[in-house]
Scaffold this active site. Structure first.
Site, PDB file in Angstrom:
ATOM      1  N   ASP A 235      29.385 -26.449   2.297  1.00  0.00           N
ATOM      2  CA  ASP A 235      28.663 -25.968   3.481  1.00  0.00           C
ATOM      3  C   ASP A 235      29.557 -26.195   4.698  1.00  0.00           C
ATOM      4  O   ASP A 235      29.840 -27.339   5.065  1.00  0.00           O
ATOM      5  CB  ASP A 235      27.350 -26.741   3.615  1.00  0.00           C
ATOM      6  CG  ASP A 235      26.463 -26.220   4.728  1.00  0.00           C
ATOM      7  OD1 ASP A 235      26.819 -25.195   5.330  1.00  0.00           O
ATOM      8  OD2 ASP A 235      25.415 -26.832   4.983  1.00  0.00           O
TER       9      ASP A 235
ATOM     10  N   ASP B 160      28.817 -18.987   5.450  1.00  0.00           N
ATOM     11  CA  ASP B 160      29.347 -20.353   5.594  1.00  0.00           C
ATOM     12  C   ASP B 160      29.000 -21.269   4.426  1.00  0.00           C
ATOM     13  O   ASP B 160      29.068 -22.486   4.544  1.00  0.00           O
ATOM     14  CB  ASP B 160      28.862 -20.981   6.910  1.00  0.00           C
ATOM     15  CG  ASP B 160      27.347 -21.079   6.992  1.00  0.00           C
ATOM     16  OD1 ASP B 160      26.649 -20.518   6.118  1.00  0.00           O
ATOM     17  OD2 ASP B 160      26.854 -21.718   7.942  1.00  0.00           O
ATOM     18  N   GLU B 161      28.662 -20.697   3.272  1.00  0.00           N
ATOM     19  CA  GLU B 161      28.309 -21.505   2.100  1.00  0.00           C
ATOM     20  C   GLU B 161      28.954 -20.926   0.845  1.00  0.00           C
ATOM     21  O   GLU B 161      28.919 -19.707   0.630  1.00  0.00           O
ATOM     22  CB  GLU B 161      26.788 -21.570   1.922  1.00  0.00           C
ATOM     23  CG  GLU B 161      26.069 -22.247   3.080  1.00  0.00           C
ATOM     24  CD  GLU B 161      24.563 -22.192   2.936  1.00  0.00           C
ATOM     25  OE1 GLU B 161      23.911 -23.231   3.083  1.00  0.00           O
ATOM     26  OE2 GLU B 161      24.036 -21.093   2.671  1.00  0.00           O
TER      27      GLU B 161
END
Length: 400
Positions: free
Chosen positions: A10, A105-106
């Site tokens: 993350d 973003d993961e």
């Protein structure tokens, strides 16, 4: 095979971190990314320097200014963040099996070999952080979660931020999560939480001890059993879900908020959605339009329609719903627009029409024209051919 199978990464305050990397003058300063400018806007991301003052996702701009007078506001540059996402993904895929890019973003990776043991997984995370810092920049940081499945790895990835690394497995469960509430877990919505409370499941420990078959009854579906088994550490694979719709929504920039301009943004969204529908060989049997107004209010309308993938047909429905919204509400400005082509199925499964006449799976004239427009745009560049006037609206407020 070792104890751990999934690594969940993350990125820390990703949008703000990218902006700080791009502009060294912003490093160490409180930064917020906005989706809507002006005092009515809200923050869609904040740097850790801003979070220290209480600014977070969803904080209104005027409240962020009050909490942190020195904060710097920047408009979102979504395509830039996607470019960084792809650069990070390329690095990760060289170091482990990149199983899925979960969002901008993961990332989710599959662990194997030495990395399936805790020491090896921790070493892998350290090496990944070092490569990203060296090859992209020190401002781009991540927090990692290690687990026997995607659920526990994701939860672990949220336990220590920023720049953290935590693990979860039956060895430290459920005690490691005793400080969390039920709805802190991904997948526990307000509705599911209410069902759990009704079944006298008050906390994570009780949920962890639940018989998975009982969880199926509480949820009312197999997803309850899958969730509890994953929480207990079973390697539950991700389920490939069937797509039920194609659509898009946009928070509007100020110059796109007048109703006449918001309508044109809606046309652009219809064109994009219909093109993706055709790309996947599908047709839609419903059309939905949602508009949020300024200063408040909104409308959401839906039509059942013929099973189609014809852009011109959907644009006709789009205009019909806009006219209905105008007659009922007479809005002057819109803050967001959303379109959805729903109830999708395969074109190959569409029945024929004796009166058209149209054979099973045969395309209509309008659908053939739409397909030709796609081919021209693919060869000569997008928007070489357009379906009349529209208003492109990329990213949040990004141009071009």
């Amino acid at each position: 095979m070792g104890e751990f199978r999934t690594l969940y990464l993350d990125m820390d305050s990703f949008f703000a971190s990218v902006e700080q990397h791009e502009n060294p003058a912003l490093r160490g300063r409180p930064v917020a990314i906005t989706a809507v400018d002006g005092t009515n806007g809200a923050c869609v991301a904040a740097s850790y320097e801003a979070k220290a003052f209480g600014v977070k996702t969803g904080t209104l701009v005027r409240d962020a200014k009050r909490l942190c007078p020195e904060i710097v506001f920047l408009p979102s540059r979504h395509r830039l963040y996607v470019q960084y996402n792809l650069r990070i993904a390329a690095i990760l895929d060289q170091m482990a099996e990149l199983e899925r890019i979960r969002s901008v973003d993961e990332f989710q990776l599959r662990l194997g070999g030495a990395a399936s043991e805790l020491d090896g997984a921790v070493a892998l995370v350290k090496a990944m952080k070092q490569r990203i810092a060296t090859e992209i920049g020190q401002s781009i940081r991540l927090s990692a979660g290690i687990g026997p499945n995607s659920l526990l790895a994701k939860i672990a990835g949220k336990l220590e931020k920023p720049d953290g690394c935590q693990w979860l497995s039956p060895r430290n469960m459920p005690q490691r999560l005793s400080h969390l509430k039920l709805d802190d877990l991904p997948g526990i919505s307000k509705g599911v939480k209410a069902k759990l409370y009704k079944a006298r499941v008050w906390d994570i420990e009780a949920l962890y001890r639940l018989d998975p078959r009982h969880a199926r009854l509480i949820w009312g579906s197999i997803e309850g059993e899958r969730f509890v088994r994953a929480l207990q550490g079973a390697d539950i694979p991700l389920v490939t879900t069937e797509r039920h719709g194609y659509g898009n929504s946009k928070v509007l920039a100020p110059d796109s908020r007048p109703i006449s301009q918001a309508y044109l943004v809606g046309r652009w969204l219809v064109e994009k959605s219909a093109s993706r529908l055709r790309r996947d060989g599908r047709v839609a049997k419903s059309f939905s339009l949602s508009v949020s107004f300024l200063p408040e209010g909104g409308a959401s309308l839906r039509l059942r329609c013929e099973a189609s993938q014809d852009t011109a047909y959907f644009l006709k429905l789009h205009r019909q719903l806009w006219e209905a919204i105008w007659r009922r509400h007479r809005p002057r400005q819109a803050i967001s627009v959303s379109v959805q082509l729903g109830d999708v199925s395969l074109l190959a499964d569409r029945a024929g029409d004796l009166f058209a006449p149209l054979r099973p799976a045969e395309k209509t004239t309008g659908e053939k024209v739409s397909e030709l427009v796609d081919a021209v745009n693919a060869r000569f560049g997008k928007d070489t051919l357009r379906w009349g006037e529209n208003r492109p609206h990329h990213g949040f407020f990004e141009r071009g």
